[in-house]
Design a protein around this motif. Structure first.
Motif, PDB file in Angstrom:
ATOM      1  N   THR A   1       1.806 -10.993   3.709  1.00 54.57           N
ATOM      2  CA  THR A   1       2.754 -11.258   3.492  1.00 54.57           C
ATOM      3  C   THR A   1       3.694 -10.931   2.509  1.00 54.57           C
ATOM      4  O   THR A   1       5.227  -9.567   2.307  1.00 54.57           O
ATOM      5  N   GLY A   2       4.005  -9.382   3.085  1.00 49.04           N
ATOM      6  CA  GLY A   2       5.143  -8.026   2.334  1.00 49.04           C
ATOM      7  C   GLY A   2       4.412  -7.255   1.456  1.00 49.04           C
ATOM      8  O   GLY A   2       5.313  -6.846   0.653  1.00 49.04           O
ATOM      9  N   MET A   3       3.377  -7.031   1.470  1.00 47.72           N
ATOM     10  CA  MET A   3       3.202  -5.370   0.260  1.00 47.72           C
ATOM     11  C   MET A   3       2.437  -4.511   0.938  1.00 47.72           C
ATOM     12  O   MET A   3       1.296  -4.517   2.087  1.00 47.72           O
ATOM     13  N   PHE A   4       2.219  -3.157   0.789  1.00 45.55           N
ATOM     14  CA  PHE A   4       1.564  -2.193   0.748  1.00 45.55           C
ATOM     15  C   PHE A   4       1.797  -0.709  -0.594  1.00 45.55           C
ATOM     16  O   PHE A   4       2.140  -1.134  -1.463  1.00 45.55           O
ATOM     17  N   VAL A   5       0.286  -0.333   0.180  1.00 42.34           N
ATOM     18  CA  VAL A   5       0.654   0.900  -0.981  1.00 42.34           C
ATOM     19  C   VAL A   5       0.848   1.774  -0.542  1.00 42.34           C
ATOM     20  O   VAL A   5       0.207   3.165   0.164  1.00 42.34           O
ATOM     21  N   VAL A   6       1.444   3.027  -1.230  1.00 48.89           N
ATOM     22  CA  VAL A   6       1.526   4.350  -1.417  1.00 48.89           C
ATOM     23  C   VAL A   6       0.975   5.343  -2.614  1.00 48.89           C
ATOM     24  O   VAL A   6       1.122   5.092  -3.256  1.00 48.89           O
ATOM     25  N   VAL A   7       0.330   5.815  -1.761  1.00 46.34           N
ATOM     26  CA  VAL A   7      -0.543   7.074  -3.311  1.00 46.34           C
ATOM     27  C   VAL A   7      -0.086   8.402  -2.800  1.00 46.34           C
ATOM     28  O   VAL A   7       0.224   9.044  -1.351  1.00 46.34           O
ATOM     29  N   TRP A   8       0.053   9.159  -3.770  1.00 48.45           N
ATOM     30  CA  TRP A   8       0.512  10.684  -3.624  1.00 48.45           C
ATOM     31  C   TRP A   8       0.159  11.731  -4.382  1.00 48.45           C
ATOM     32  O   TRP A   8      -0.295  11.129  -5.174  1.00 48.45           O
TER      33      TRP A   8
ATOM     34  N   ARG B   1       2.025   3.773  -5.753  1.00 49.01           N
ATOM     35  CA  ARG B   1       2.934   2.424  -5.628  1.00 49.01           C
ATOM     36  C   ARG B   1       2.043   1.382  -4.953  1.00 49.01           C
ATOM     37  O   ARG B   1       2.106   1.751  -3.797  1.00 49.01           O
ATOM     38  N   VAL B   2       2.525   0.260  -5.457  1.00 47.90           N
ATOM     39  CA  VAL B   2       2.041  -1.074  -4.761  1.00 47.90           C
ATOM     40  C   VAL B   2       3.391  -1.680  -5.076  1.00 47.90           C
ATOM     41  O   VAL B   2       4.095  -1.786  -5.895  1.00 47.90           O
ATOM     42  N   LEU B   3       4.580  -2.086  -3.125  1.00 44.30           N
ATOM     43  CA  LEU B   3       5.582  -2.421  -3.167  1.00 44.30           C
ATOM     44  C   LEU B   3       5.271  -3.511  -2.040  1.00 44.30           C
ATOM     45  O   LEU B   3       4.720  -4.108  -1.441  1.00 44.30           O
ATOM     46  N   TYR B   4       6.691  -3.858  -2.110  1.00 43.33           N
ATOM     47  CA  TYR B   4       6.782  -5.334  -0.933  1.00 43.33           C
ATOM     48  C   TYR B   4       7.842  -4.431  -0.540  1.00 43.33           C
ATOM     49  O   TYR B   4       7.834  -3.464  -0.210  1.00 43.33           O
TER      50      TYR B   4
ATOM     51  N   GLU C   1       2.821   0.626 -10.625  1.00 44.98           N
ATOM     52  CA  GLU C   1       2.978   1.457 -10.416  1.00 44.98           C
ATOM     53  C   GLU C   1       1.626   1.972 -11.281  1.00 44.98           C
ATOM     54  O   GLU C   1       1.859   1.695 -12.316  1.00 44.98           O
ATOM     55  N   VAL C   2       0.765   3.276 -11.218  1.00 36.55           N
ATOM     56  CA  VAL C   2      -0.451   3.767 -11.493  1.00 36.55           C
ATOM     57  C   VAL C   2      -0.624   5.235 -11.188  1.00 36.55           C
ATOM     58  O   VAL C   2      -0.747   5.410 -10.611  1.00 36.55           O
ATOM     59  N   ILE C   3      -0.593   5.621 -12.402  1.00 32.93           N
ATOM     60  CA  ILE C   3      -0.980   7.114 -12.486  1.00 32.93           C
ATOM     61  C   ILE C   3      -2.409   7.140 -12.123  1.00 32.93           C
ATOM     62  O   ILE C   3      -3.947   6.553 -13.490  1.00 32.93           O
ATOM     63  N   VAL C   4      -3.269   8.244 -11.539  1.00 30.14           N
ATOM     64  CA  VAL C   4      -4.793   7.845 -11.060  1.00 30.14           C
ATOM     65  C   VAL C   4      -5.538   8.360 -11.669  1.00 30.14           C
ATOM     66  O   VAL C   4      -6.367   8.117 -12.190  1.00 30.14           O
ATOM     67  N   ASN C   5      -5.105   9.864 -11.931  1.00 34.13           N
ATOM     68  CA  ASN C   5      -5.101  11.191 -12.506  1.00 34.13           C
ATOM     69  C   ASN C   5      -4.263  12.013 -12.975  1.00 34.13           C
ATOM     70  O   ASN C   5      -3.449  12.145 -12.018  1.00 34.13           O
ATOM     71  N   ASP C   6      -4.222  12.677 -14.036  1.00 35.50           N
ATOM     72  CA  ASP C   6      -2.744  13.387 -14.473  1.00 35.50           C
ATOM     73  C   ASP C   6      -3.169  14.227 -14.184  1.00 35.50           C
ATOM     74  O   ASP C   6      -1.871  15.294 -14.527  1.00 35.50           O
TER      75      ASP C   6
ATOM     76  N   ASN D   1     -13.797  13.393  -4.287  1.00 33.53           N
ATOM     77  CA  ASN D   1     -13.653  11.596  -5.280  1.00 33.53           C
ATOM     78  C   ASN D   1     -12.661  10.674  -4.132  1.00 33.53           C
ATOM     79  O   ASN D   1     -12.001  10.766  -3.569  1.00 33.53           O
ATOM     80  N   ILE D   2     -13.248   9.637  -4.863  1.00 29.03           N
ATOM     81  CA  ILE D   2     -13.416   8.084  -4.574  1.00 29.03           C
ATOM     82  C   ILE D   2     -12.672   7.241  -5.240  1.00 29.03           C
ATOM     83  O   ILE D   2     -13.978   7.828  -6.667  1.00 29.03           O
ATOM     84  N   ILE D   3     -12.058   6.164  -5.484  1.00 33.45           N
ATOM     85  CA  ILE D   3     -11.557   5.736  -6.496  1.00 33.45           C
ATOM     86  C   ILE D   3     -10.756   4.037  -5.556  1.00 33.45           C
ATOM     87  O   ILE D   3      -9.837   4.561  -4.843  1.00 33.45           O
ATOM     88  N   GLY D   4     -11.028   2.993  -6.046  1.00 31.38           N
ATOM     89  CA  GLY D   4     -10.599   2.269  -5.529  1.00 31.38           C
ATOM     90  C   GLY D   4     -10.119   0.866  -6.701  1.00 31.38           C
ATOM     91  O   GLY D   4     -10.347   1.152  -7.941  1.00 31.38           O
ATOM     92  N   TYR D   5      -8.813   0.296  -6.496  1.00 36.20           N
ATOM     93  CA  TYR D   5      -8.102  -0.677  -7.302  1.00 36.20           C
ATOM     94  C   TYR D   5      -8.429  -2.140  -6.616  1.00 36.20           C
ATOM     95  O   TYR D   5      -7.728  -2.019  -5.440  1.00 36.20           O
TER      96      TYR D   5
END
Length: 167
Positions: free
Chosen positions: A24-31, A43-46, A54-59, A91-95
């Motif tokens: 349906t048009g969503m994707f995630v970019v992690v950096w 960021r989860v984006l359309y 947008e989430v900070i996983v680790n600062d 490390n592994i983390i899921g959201y």
């Protein structure tokens, strides 16, 4: 399939990855970001480029962070990363797409060296495999998990430590 309009202003990434979440048009970019203390973000984006979350996983993941992401299903994804802020760790983390943490493996392996890379791939909606390679013991390894439960402990892909071409 994806036609994002993703604007990055005054941001430099050390490493980046992307995964399609649903039809349906969503994707995630992690950096791994080069701002401040080198945070790991997603960021989860359309597909039109608009932001969902947008989430900070680790600062603070260090200046040589490595990252990979894979979708578990239409609303969840898993991230593997090498935190190089101190002693490099795998490390592994899921959201889920709303920013709720569903997987937290803060140290699959600690002290993996300085020249590293990671990868991750969903096997189904709860199971995934992750790989890493490092210069400390000169080997490539993998693990398999079902959410937070280990199915396969760390196993070498290249035969023996120090033998990168072993079959």
């Amino acid at each position: 399939i994806i036609d994002p309009v993703l604007a990055a202003i005054n941001v430099e990434a050390f490493d980046i990855d992307i995964a399609i979440l649903n039809d349906t048009g969503m994707f995630v970019v992690v950096w791994c970001d080069n701002s401040g203390n080198n945070p790991l973000k997603y960021r989860v984006l359309y597909t039109n480029g608009s932001l969902y979350k947008e989430v900070i996983v680790n600062d603070n993941v260090g200046a040589d962070c490595r990252v990979a992401v894979s979708a578990l299903n239409e609303t969840a994804f898993v991230i593997a990363y090498a935190d190089t802020s101190g002693t490099t760790g795998w490390n592994i983390i899921g959201y889920d797409i709303n920013g709720n943490q569903i997987i937290n493996l803060p140290s699959v392996k600690a002290n993996i060296g300085s020249a590293v890379d990671v990868g991750i791939c969903a096997l189904d909606s709860t199971r995934y495999a992750s790989v890493f390679i490092n210069n400390l013991d000169k080997k490539a390894s993998y693990v398999v998990y079902d959410l937070n439960t280990q199915i396969k402990s760390e196993s070498s892909l290249d035969g023996s430590a120090g033998a990168p071409n072993a079959k």
